[in-house]
Design a protein around this motif. Structure first.
Motif, short mmCIF file in Angstrom:
data_model
loop_
_atom_site.label_atom_id
_atom_site.label_comp_id
_atom_site.label_asym_id
_atom_site.label_seq_id
_atom_site.Cartn_x
_atom_site.Cartn_y
_atom_site.Cartn_z
N HIS A 80 1.05 -1.21 -0.19
CA HIS A 80 -0.46 0.34 0.14
C HIS A 80 1.15 1.30 0.22
O HIS A 80 1.75 0.74 0.79
N LEU A 81 0.42 2.11 -0.30
CA LEU A 81 1.01 3.91 -0.79
C LEU A 81 0.15 4.59 0.44
O LEU A 81 -0.67 4.71 -0.79
N GLN A 82 0.06 5.18 0.90
CA GLN A 82 -0.88 6.43 1.47
C GLN A 82 0.25 6.81 1.42
O GLN A 82 1.02 7.77 2.14
N MET A 83 -0.52 8.29 0.96
CA MET A 83 -0.53 9.36 0.45
C MET A 83 -1.22 10.28 1.14
O MET A 83 -2.61 11.01 0.45
N ASN A 84 -0.69 11.46 1.70
CA ASN A 84 -1.41 12.22 2.29
C ASN A 84 -0.65 13.85 2.49
O ASN A 84 0.86 13.77 1.94
N SER A 85 -1.67 14.75 3.16
CA SER A 85 -1.14 16.67 2.43
C SER A 85 -0.55 16.32 0.46
O SER A 85 -0.03 16.19 0.70
N LEU A 86 -1.36 15.67 -0.61
CA LEU A 86 -1.34 15.29 -1.64
C LEU A 86 -1.44 17.08 -2.19
O LEU A 86 -1.77 18.21 -0.94
N LYS A 87 -0.86 17.47 -3.42
CA LYS A 87 0.07 18.67 -3.78
C LYS A 87 -0.35 18.42 -5.14
O LYS A 87 0.44 17.11 -5.81
N PRO A 88 -0.44 20.06 -5.65
CA PRO A 88 -0.56 19.43 -7.39
C PRO A 88 0.14 18.57 -8.69
O PRO A 88 0.49 17.69 -9.29
N GLU A 89 1.63 19.00 -7.65
CA GLU A 89 2.56 18.37 -7.94
C GLU A 89 3.14 16.71 -8.02
O GLU A 89 4.04 16.16 -8.67
N ASP A 90 2.04 15.93 -6.97
CA ASP A 90 1.84 14.71 -7.03
C ASP A 90 0.89 14.36 -7.80
O ASP A 90 1.26 12.94 -8.01
N THR A 91 0.55 14.82 -8.65
CA THR A 91 -0.27 14.67 -9.83
C THR A 91 0.34 13.25 -10.86
O THR A 91 1.58 14.22 -11.47
N GLY A 92 -0.30 12.38 -11.56
CA GLY A 92 0.36 11.60 -12.51
C GLY A 92 0.11 10.27 -12.70
O GLY A 92 -0.46 9.94 -12.09
N MET A 93 0.45 9.51 -13.37
CA MET A 93 0.01 8.10 -13.51
C MET A 93 1.46 7.48 -12.51
O MET A 93 2.38 7.33 -12.09
N TYR A 94 0.56 6.75 -11.36
CA TYR A 94 1.18 5.70 -10.29
C TYR A 94 1.77 4.25 -10.86
O TYR A 94 0.15 3.84 -10.89
N TYR A 95 2.72 3.61 -11.12
CA TYR A 95 2.97 2.89 -11.19
C TYR A 95 3.42 1.75 -10.12
O TYR A 95 4.53 2.28 -9.14
N CYS A 96 2.91 0.77 -10.22
CA CYS A 96 4.01 -0.59 -8.79
C CYS A 96 4.74 -1.28 -9.87
O CYS A 96 4.33 -1.33 -10.26
N ALA A 97 5.99 -2.01 -9.24
CA ALA A 97 6.78 -2.49 -9.36
C ALA A 97 7.35 -3.28 -8.85
O ALA A 97 7.25 -3.59 -7.51
N ALA A 98 8.27 -4.62 -9.16
CA ALA A 98 8.48 -5.50 -7.88
C ALA A 98 9.94 -5.97 -9.12
O ALA A 98 10.00 -6.28 -10.58
N GLY A 99 11.23 -6.46 -8.30
CA GLY A 99 11.99 -6.47 -8.16
C GLY A 99 12.96 -7.04 -7.61
O GLY A 99 12.80 -7.01 -6.34
N THR A 100 14.27 -7.74 -7.81
CA THR A 100 15.75 -7.92 -7.00
C THR A 100 16.67 -6.73 -7.64
O THR A 100 16.87 -6.39 -7.93
#
Length: 125
Positions: A80-100
């Motif tokens: 999970h990603l809890q995002m608080n106090s959001l700002k206009p510059e937080d706007t975007g497509m958010y992706y989850c990724a996995a790797g070693t």
């Protein structure tokens, strides 16, 4: 290969909160780290937060430290990603990724092998 499905994006006003979720399935034991990344129109993809699944060690980009929190539910293979106090510059497509991933590369997109489709976050003033 790990399959990743994000959820929880949406539109909020400045100062609001959102909680993103990423459900992992498949060969999840092949990766040691899961991360959240974002990409705004016309900009490169950037690392936001990452968590090492074995011990819960977390990493954050300076721009979100203190506002965003990454957590995991190991029983459900979910991050999970809890995002608080959001700002206009937080706007975007958010992706989850996995790797070693080595820790010093935890927020580097090209280090990750498996990616979700993304979920849109829009913060308006």
């Amino acid at each position: 290969q790990v399959q990743l499905v994000e959820s929880g994006g949406g539109s909020v006003q400045v100062g609001g909160s959102l909680r993103l979720s990423c459900a992992a399935s498949g060969y999840t034991s092949s990766s040691n780290c899961m991360g959240w990344f974002r990409q705004a129109p016309g900009k490169e993809r950037e690392g936001v937060a990452a968590i090492y699944t074995a011990d819960g060690t977390t990493y954050y980009a300076g721009s979100v430290k203190g506002r965003f929190t990454i957590t995991q539910d190991r029983a459900k293979n979910t991050v999970h990603l809890q995002m608080n106090s959001l700002k206009p510059e937080d706007t975007g497509m958010y992706y989850c990724a996995a790797g070693t991933i080595w820790p010093q590369y935890a927020l580097i997109p090209r280090q990750y092998n498996d990616w979700g489709q993304g979920t849109q976050v829009t913060v308006s003033s």
